[in-house]
Design an enzyme around this catalytic site. Structure first.
Site, PDB file in Angstrom:
ATOM      1  N   THR A 108       0.896  -1.157   0.000  1.00 28.56           N
ATOM      2  CA  THR A 108       0.000   0.000   0.000  1.00 28.56           C
ATOM      3  C   THR A 108       0.928   1.198   0.000  1.00 28.56           C
ATOM      4  OG1 THR A 108      -1.793  -1.023   1.299  1.00 28.56           O
ATOM      5  CG2 THR A 108      -1.544   1.335   1.566  1.00 28.56           C
ATOM      6  N   VAL A 167     -13.185  -4.558   2.131  1.00 29.44           N
ATOM      7  CA  VAL A 167     -12.605  -3.226   2.304  1.00 29.44           C
ATOM      8  C   VAL A 167     -11.587  -3.308   3.434  1.00 29.44           C
ATOM      9  CG1 VAL A 167     -13.086  -0.844   2.993  1.00 29.44           C
ATOM     10  CG2 VAL A 167     -14.650  -2.035   1.443  1.00 29.44           C
ATOM     11  N   THR A 175       0.223   0.622   6.845  1.00 29.70           N
ATOM     12  CA  THR A 175       0.204  -0.414   5.804  1.00 29.70           C
ATOM     13  C   THR A 175       0.330  -1.761   6.511  1.00 29.70           C
ATOM     14  OG1 THR A 175       2.608  -0.351   5.488  1.00 29.70           O
ATOM     15  CG2 THR A 175       1.307   1.078   4.067  1.00 29.70           C
ATOM     16  N   GLY A 190      -4.711  -5.064   7.096  1.00 31.78           N
ATOM     17  CA  GLY A 190      -5.734  -4.047   7.314  1.00 31.78           C
ATOM     18  C   GLY A 190      -6.732  -4.413   8.395  1.00 31.78           C
TER      19      GLY A 190
HETATM   20  N1  ASP Z   1      -3.430  -2.379   4.463  1.00 32.93           N
HETATM   21  C1  ASP Z   1      -3.777  -2.905   3.178  1.00 32.93           C
HETATM   22  C2  ASP Z   1      -5.097  -3.602   3.278  1.00 32.93           C
HETATM   23  O1  ASP Z   1      -5.313  -4.311   4.241  1.00 32.93           O
HETATM   24  C3  ASP Z   1      -2.814  -3.881   2.606  1.00 32.93           C
HETATM   25  C4  ASP Z   1      -1.368  -3.628   2.850  1.00 32.93           C
HETATM   26  O2  ASP Z   1      -0.977  -2.549   3.226  1.00 32.93           O
HETATM   27  O3  ASP Z   1      -0.586  -4.545   2.624  1.00 32.93           O
HETATM   28  O4  ASP Z   1      -5.885  -3.497   2.369  1.00 32.93           O
END
Ligand code: ASP
Length: 345
Positions: A199, A228, A250, A253
Site C-alpha cells: 500500500t 474493504v 500499511t 488491514g
Molecule cells: N493495508 C492494506 C489492506 O489491508 C494492505 C497492505 O498494506 O498490505 O488493504
C-alpha cells in the site's frame, strides 16, 4: 424544522443566525496544540521515496498538504511494477482489481474516500473529489465509479499481464483438492504461495504547520470481492488532526481496523508522545487485540506485519512496525529511506 425547509436552506439559516449571534466561547482542548513545523516534511511507506520528494516540493510550491500527498502517490498508482497500488495492483479472488483510498485535510477537518473502486487507476484523486465535491466521506463500488465518471475520470483495465499471471498462479495453488492444476504441481515440487501485501501512505506537514494525509492501495491480494481494508477508512489507514499531526498504516488491514490504528497514533501524539513512540504504543495495543490462534505464531506474536507512519505538527517524523521494516521520509535533509522502529526484533 419545517418539513418544507430543505437541508441546504436549513444549514444556510443556521449559518446566518450564527453570524448574528454572539460568538460562542471557543471549545477548549485539554492538550495544547504543538508548535508548528518550520519546513515542509513528508513520511511514506517504503515504496514512496519519490512520493515524499514530490509531496515536499508541492508544499514548497504552496499546495495544501492533502493535495501534496495525493500528487505524491500518483506515480506509484500509475506504476505497473508496484503490484500493491493502483494500475497493476493484484486483483481480488475473481481476478478484478478493486482499489481503496482516502484523504484527510487538517485545515478543513474534512475527508474523502472510495472503496472497492474498479477501472480508475488514481483512487486518491477520486477520494479528493469526494471530499471537495460532496457532503459525504466514503463512496463505494458502483456508486464510487459513477461518481468518478461524472467527474471525467477515464476508465481502463487495471489488470496487467503480470498481475493476471500472479492471480492465476495463486488460484492454481490454492488447494490440491480442487480441479485447478499449477504446472509445477505436476513436477517434482509445488511451492507454497506467499500472499503479498503493500500500500502507500503519505503524511504531510507544511511550513505553516498544516497537516494532510493520503493512503491508496489495491488492498490485500486475492481478497474476497467487496472486501474493504483499513486504507480507505478514516481513523484506520489514515488520520489527520491539524492540531497534532498525521498518521497512516500499511500491512494487515483487518488488524488496523480493529484498533482504529491511525487515529490511535494521532491520539498518542496528542498525549505528548513522539511520533515513533506513538506508533509503537499503537502497535502494542494492536498486539493486545490480536487473540485468536490462527493469527498468532508459535511464539505467541502476530503472524503478520503492520507498519505505522506519523508526523507531528512540529514536523518530527516517526515510523514503527511489528517486525523490522523501513519507511521513506523527506525533510530539509532531502528524501531517504530509513529503518522504522520494530516492536519485535
Ligand atoms: N493495508 C492494506 C489492506 O489491508 C494492505 C497492505 O498494506 O498490505 O488493504
Amino acid at each position: 424544522m419545517s418539513e418544507t425547509l430543505s437541508r441546504r436552506s436549513f444549514l444556510g439559516a443556521v449559518a446566518a443566525a450564527s453570524t448574528l449571534a454572539p460568538a460562542a466561547s471557543p471549545v477548549s482542548f485539554h492538550v495544547p496544540p504543538l508548535r508548528r513545523a518550520q519546513h515542509p516534511v513528508a513520511v511514506s511507506s517504503r515504496n514512496g521515496l519519490k512520493s515524499v520528494e514530490i509531496a515536499v516540493q508541492k508544499m514548497k510550491d504552496g499546495l495544501p498538504p492533502v493535495d501534496a500527498a495525493v500528487l505524491g502517490v500518483e506515480p506509484v498508482e500509475n506504476d505497473p511494477e508496484d503490484t500493491s497500488v493502483g494500475y497493476g495492483g493484484l486483483p481480488n479472488a475473481d481476478g478484478e482489481v478493486e482499489l481503496d483510498s482516502c484523504v484527510m485535510d487538517g485545515r478543513s477537518g474534512l475527508a474523502g474516500a472510495v472503496a472497492a473502486l474498479k477501472n480508475i487507476k488514481n483512487p486518491a484523486q477520486v477520494a479528493l473529489k469526494v471530499m471537495r465535491r460532496t457532503d459525504h466521506v466514503l463512496l463505494v463500488a458502483e456508486g464510487a465509479l459513477r461518481f468518478a465518471r461524472m467527474h471525467g475520470f477515464v476508465e481502463e483495465n487495471l489488470l496487467t499481464e503480470k498481475a493476471r499471471k500472479e492471480w492465476v498462479e495463486w488460484r492454481e495453488r490454492l488447494s490440491k483438492e480442487d480441479d485447478w492444476v499449477d504446472p509445477q504441481e505436476n513436477g517434482p515440487m509445488g511451492k507454497e504461495y506467499v500472499r503479498q501485501t503493500g500500500t502507500i501512505h503519505v503524511g504531510c506537514v507544511d511550513q505553516n504547520g498544516d497537516v494532510g494525509g493520503c493512503t491508496t492501495t489495491s488492498g490485500l491480494a486475492f481478497k474476497v470481492p467487496g472486501r474493504v481494508g483499513d486504507s480507505p477508512l478514516i481513523g484506520c489507514g489514515n488520520y489527520v488532526d491539524n492540531d497534532f499531526g498525521v498518521a497512516g498504516s500499511t500491512g494487515r488491514g483487518e488488524a488496523v481496523i480493529l484498533c482504529n490504528g491511525a487515529h490511535r497514533v494521532v491520539r498518542y501524539m496528542a498525549d505528548g508522545r513522539t511520533p515513533t513512540d506513538a506508533c509503537l504504543d499503537a502497535l502494542k495495543d494492536l498486539v493486545r487485540f490480536t487473540k485468536v490462534k490462527r493469527l498468532l505464531r508459535a511464539d505467541g506474536k502476530p503472524d503478520f506485519q503492520v507498519n505505522f507512519y506519523a508526523v507531528n505538527k512540529r514536523g518530527e517524523i516517526g515510523g514503527a512496525a511489528l517486525y523490522p521494516s523501513k519507511h521513506a521520509r523527506c525533510d530539509e535533509d532531502g528524501p531517504r529511506v530509513v529503518d522504522s522502529a520494530a516492536l519485535f526484533g
